[in-house]
Design a protein around this motif. Sequence first.
Motif, PDB file in Angstrom:
ATOM      1  N   PHE A  39      51.358 -54.275  41.062  1.00  0.00           N
ATOM      2  CA  PHE A  39      52.518 -53.523  40.593  1.00  0.00           C
ATOM      3  C   PHE A  39      53.456 -53.204  41.744  1.00  0.00           C
ATOM      4  CE2 PHE A  39      49.148 -52.831  37.612  1.00  0.00           C
ATOM      5  CZ  PHE A  39      49.777 -52.838  36.389  1.00  0.00           C
ATOM      6  N   GLY A  40      54.717 -53.013  41.394  1.00  0.00           N
ATOM      7  CA  GLY A  40      55.732 -52.581  42.344  1.00  0.00           C
ATOM      8  C   GLY A  40      56.505 -51.426  41.737  1.00  0.00           C
ATOM      9  N   TRP A  41      57.334 -50.761  42.542  1.00  0.00           N
ATOM     10  CA  TRP A  41      58.099 -49.630  42.039  1.00  0.00           C
ATOM     11  C   TRP A  41      59.537 -49.695  42.520  1.00  0.00           C
ATOM     12  CZ3 TRP A  41      60.139 -46.984  46.068  1.00  0.00           C
ATOM     13  CH2 TRP A  41      59.433 -46.951  47.267  1.00  0.00           C
ATOM     14  N   ALA A  42      60.396 -48.974  41.809  1.00  0.00           N
ATOM     15  CA  ALA A  42      61.791 -48.820  42.195  1.00  0.00           C
ATOM     16  C   ALA A  42      62.188 -47.373  41.920  1.00  0.00           C
ATOM     17  CB  ALA A  42      62.690 -49.759  41.397  1.00  0.00           C
ATOM     18  N   ILE A  43      63.015 -46.822  42.800  1.00  0.00           N
ATOM     19  CA  ILE A  43      63.525 -45.462  42.625  1.00  0.00           C
ATOM     20  C   ILE A  43      65.015 -45.559  42.373  1.00  0.00           C
ATOM     21  CG2 ILE A  43      63.927 -43.230  43.717  1.00  0.00           C
ATOM     22  CD1 ILE A  43      61.475 -43.800  45.451  1.00  0.00           C
ATOM     23  N   ARG A  44      65.469 -44.846  41.376  1.00  0.00           N
ATOM     24  CA  ARG A  44      66.895 -44.783  41.065  1.00  0.00           C
ATOM     25  C   ARG A  44      67.357 -43.336  41.163  1.00  0.00           C
ATOM     26  NH1 ARG A  44      68.773 -49.499  39.272  1.00  0.00           N
ATOM     27  NH2 ARG A  44      67.209 -51.023  38.644  1.00  0.00           N
ATOM     28  N   ARG A  45      68.551 -43.171  41.680  1.00  0.00           N
ATOM     29  CA  ARG A  45      69.183 -41.856  41.740  1.00  0.00           C
ATOM     30  C   ARG A  45      70.492 -41.972  40.992  1.00  0.00           C
ATOM     31  NH1 ARG A  45      70.918 -38.246  46.972  1.00  0.00           N
ATOM     32  NH2 ARG A  45      71.418 -36.410  45.721  1.00  0.00           N
ATOM     33  N   ASN A  46      70.616 -41.201  39.927  1.00  0.00           N
ATOM     34  CA  ASN A  46      71.768 -41.291  39.029  1.00  0.00           C
ATOM     35  C   ASN A  46      71.950 -42.721  38.518  1.00  0.00           C
ATOM     36  OD1 ASN A  46      72.529 -38.547  39.238  1.00  0.00           O
ATOM     37  ND2 ASN A  46      73.489 -38.973  41.206  1.00  0.00           N
ATOM     38  N   GLY A  47      70.846 -43.417  38.302  1.00  0.00           N
ATOM     39  CA  GLY A  47      70.891 -44.769  37.760  1.00  0.00           C
ATOM     40  C   GLY A  47      71.105 -45.862  38.791  1.00  0.00           C
ATOM     41  N   LYS A  48      71.393 -45.497  40.032  1.00  0.00           N
ATOM     42  CA  LYS A  48      71.652 -46.481  41.086  1.00  0.00           C
ATOM     43  C   LYS A  48      70.385 -46.687  41.920  1.00  0.00           C
ATOM     44  CE  LYS A  48      74.639 -47.395  44.995  1.00  0.00           C
ATOM     45  NZ  LYS A  48      75.670 -46.843  45.880  1.00  0.00           N
ATOM     46  N   LEU A  49      70.028 -47.948  42.137  1.00  0.00           N
ATOM     47  CA  LEU A  49      68.839 -48.259  42.919  1.00  0.00           C
ATOM     48  C   LEU A  49      68.988 -47.717  44.330  1.00  0.00           C
ATOM     49  CD1 LEU A  49      66.121 -49.814  43.064  1.00  0.00           C
ATOM     50  CD2 LEU A  49      67.447 -51.754  43.897  1.00  0.00           C
ATOM     51  N   THR A  50      67.993 -46.926  44.773  1.00  0.00           N
ATOM     52  CA  THR A  50      68.035 -46.383  46.127  1.00  0.00           C
ATOM     53  C   THR A  50      66.938 -46.955  47.010  1.00  0.00           C
ATOM     54  OG1 THR A  50      66.676 -44.483  45.510  1.00  0.00           O
ATOM     55  CG2 THR A  50      69.067 -44.195  45.409  1.00  0.00           C
ATOM     56  N   GLU A  51      65.813 -47.312  46.407  1.00  0.00           N
ATOM     57  CA  GLU A  51      64.694 -47.844  47.196  1.00  0.00           C
ATOM     58  C   GLU A  51      63.739 -48.564  46.263  1.00  0.00           C
ATOM     59  OE1 GLU A  51      61.338 -46.082  50.286  1.00  0.00           O
ATOM     60  OE2 GLU A  51      62.908 -44.774  49.544  1.00  0.00           O
ATOM     61  N   ARG A  52      63.052 -49.595  46.808  1.00  0.00           N
ATOM     62  CA  ARG A  52      62.006 -50.256  46.038  1.00  0.00           C
ATOM     63  C   ARG A  52      60.867 -50.642  46.965  1.00  0.00           C
ATOM     64  NH1 ARG A  52      65.352 -55.180  44.028  1.00  0.00           N
ATOM     65  NH2 ARG A  52      66.075 -55.872  46.035  1.00  0.00           N
ATOM     66  N   SER A  53      59.714 -50.850  46.379  1.00  0.00           N
ATOM     67  CA  SER A  53      58.528 -51.143  47.184  1.00  0.00           C
ATOM     68  C   SER A  53      58.657 -52.515  47.832  1.00  0.00           C
ATOM     69  CB  SER A  53      57.264 -51.080  46.334  1.00  0.00           C
ATOM     70  OG  SER A  53      57.299 -52.031  45.300  1.00  0.00           O
ATOM     71  N   ASP A  54      58.078 -52.612  49.016  1.00  0.00           N
ATOM     72  CA  ASP A  54      58.068 -53.894  49.712  1.00  0.00           C
ATOM     73  C   ASP A  54      56.653 -54.461  49.786  1.00  0.00           C
ATOM     74  OD1 ASP A  54      57.078 -52.024  51.437  1.00  0.00           O
ATOM     75  OD2 ASP A  54      58.237 -52.655  53.163  1.00  0.00           O
ATOM     76  N   ARG A  55      55.734 -53.824  49.085  1.00  0.00           N
ATOM     77  CA  ARG A  55      54.360 -54.307  49.061  1.00  0.00           C
ATOM     78  C   ARG A  55      53.788 -54.155  47.655  1.00  0.00           C
ATOM     79  NH1 ARG A  55      50.346 -49.647  50.180  1.00  0.00           N
ATOM     80  NH2 ARG A  55      48.918 -51.369  49.934  1.00  0.00           N
ATOM     81  N   PRO A  56      52.809 -54.960  47.303  1.00  0.00           N
ATOM     82  CA  PRO A  56      52.168 -54.850  45.987  1.00  0.00           C
ATOM     83  C   PRO A  56      51.086 -53.771  45.989  1.00  0.00           C
ATOM     84  CG  PRO A  56      51.305 -56.752  47.151  1.00  0.00           C
ATOM     85  CD  PRO A  56      52.379 -56.148  48.028  1.00  0.00           C
ATOM     86  N   TYR A  57      50.897 -53.152  44.838  1.00  0.00           N
ATOM     87  CA  TYR A  57      49.862 -52.129  44.654  1.00  0.00           C
ATOM     88  C   TYR A  57      48.879 -52.615  43.600  1.00  0.00           C
ATOM     89  CZ  TYR A  57      52.947 -49.192  47.347  1.00  0.00           C
ATOM     90  OH  TYR A  57      53.725 -48.694  48.354  1.00  0.00           O
ATOM     91  N   LEU A  58      47.598 -52.329  43.825  1.00  0.00           N
ATOM     92  CA  LEU A  58      46.549 -52.822  42.926  1.00  0.00           C
ATOM     93  C   LEU A  58      46.600 -52.202  41.538  1.00  0.00           C
ATOM     94  CD1 LEU A  58      43.526 -52.996  45.380  1.00  0.00           C
ATOM     95  CD2 LEU A  58      44.820 -54.891  44.395  1.00  0.00           C
ATOM     96  N   THR A  59      47.054 -50.938  41.461  1.00  0.00           N
ATOM     97  CA  THR A  59      47.102 -50.269  40.160  1.00  0.00           C
ATOM     98  C   THR A  59      48.480 -49.660  39.932  1.00  0.00           C
ATOM     99  OG1 THR A  59      46.396 -48.124  41.000  1.00  0.00           O
ATOM    100  CG2 THR A  59      44.650 -49.654  40.326  1.00  0.00           C
ATOM    101  N   GLU A  60      48.783 -49.459  38.672  1.00  0.00           N
ATOM    102  CA  GLU A  60      50.038 -48.816  38.307  1.00  0.00           C
ATOM    103  C   GLU A  60      50.078 -47.395  38.858  1.00  0.00           C
ATOM    104  OE1 GLU A  60      52.696 -48.072  34.265  1.00  0.00           O
ATOM    105  OE2 GLU A  60      50.645 -48.809  34.095  1.00  0.00           O
ATOM    106  N   ARG A  61      48.940 -46.724  38.850  1.00  0.00           N
ATOM    107  CA  ARG A  61      48.830 -45.353  39.342  1.00  0.00           C
ATOM    108  C   ARG A  61      49.170 -45.269  40.833  1.00  0.00           C
ATOM    109  NH1 ARG A  61      49.775 -40.765  38.095  1.00  0.00           N
ATOM    110  NH2 ARG A  61      48.104 -39.361  37.688  1.00  0.00           N
ATOM    111  N   LYS A  62      48.615 -46.195  41.636  1.00  0.00           N
ATOM    112  CA  LYS A  62      48.884 -46.204  43.082  1.00  0.00           C
ATOM    113  C   LYS A  62      50.365 -46.469  43.354  1.00  0.00           C
ATOM    114  CE  LYS A  62      44.724 -45.810  44.894  1.00  0.00           C
ATOM    115  NZ  LYS A  62      44.331 -44.743  45.759  1.00  0.00           N
ATOM    116  N   ALA A  63      50.966 -47.358  42.586  1.00  0.00           N
ATOM    117  CA  ALA A  63      52.394 -47.648  42.746  1.00  0.00           C
ATOM    118  C   ALA A  63      53.220 -46.404  42.429  1.00  0.00           C
ATOM    119  CB  ALA A  63      52.810 -48.809  41.853  1.00  0.00           C
ATOM    120  N   TRP A  64      52.853 -45.708  41.356  1.00  0.00           N
ATOM    121  CA  TRP A  64      53.604 -44.508  40.978  1.00  0.00           C
ATOM    122  C   TRP A  64      53.467 -43.423  42.049  1.00  0.00           C
ATOM    123  CZ3 TRP A  64      54.083 -39.450  40.145  1.00  0.00           C
ATOM    124  CH2 TRP A  64      55.160 -39.029  39.363  1.00  0.00           C
ATOM    125  N   GLU A  65      52.275 -43.260  42.579  1.00  0.00           N
ATOM    126  CA  GLU A  65      52.058 -42.248  43.623  1.00  0.00           C
ATOM    127  C   GLU A  65      52.877 -42.559  44.875  1.00  0.00           C
ATOM    128  OE1 GLU A  65      47.835 -42.280  44.064  1.00  0.00           O
ATOM    129  OE2 GLU A  65      47.510 -41.014  42.302  1.00  0.00           O
TER     130      GLU A  65
END
Length: 68
Positions: free
Chosen positions: A23-49
Amino acid sequence: MTEDVPHPYSIEVSPLAKPEGHFGWAIRRNGKLTERSDRPYLTERKAWEAAAAAVERDLKPGADARRR
């Protein structure tokens, strides 16, 4: 994930095509992409954390100055 994220942020966790099953993640601020993961995570939970930790870092005073 049901945890609350401070307004105006949102966290998106999604499965990756490669490597499959990660899994990967992305953070949006007011709908605009501000940051995203550059590595894979084994679980959805770890990605969210990891994304939640990134939001916390972004909330700290001076976060914009460190990114430049």
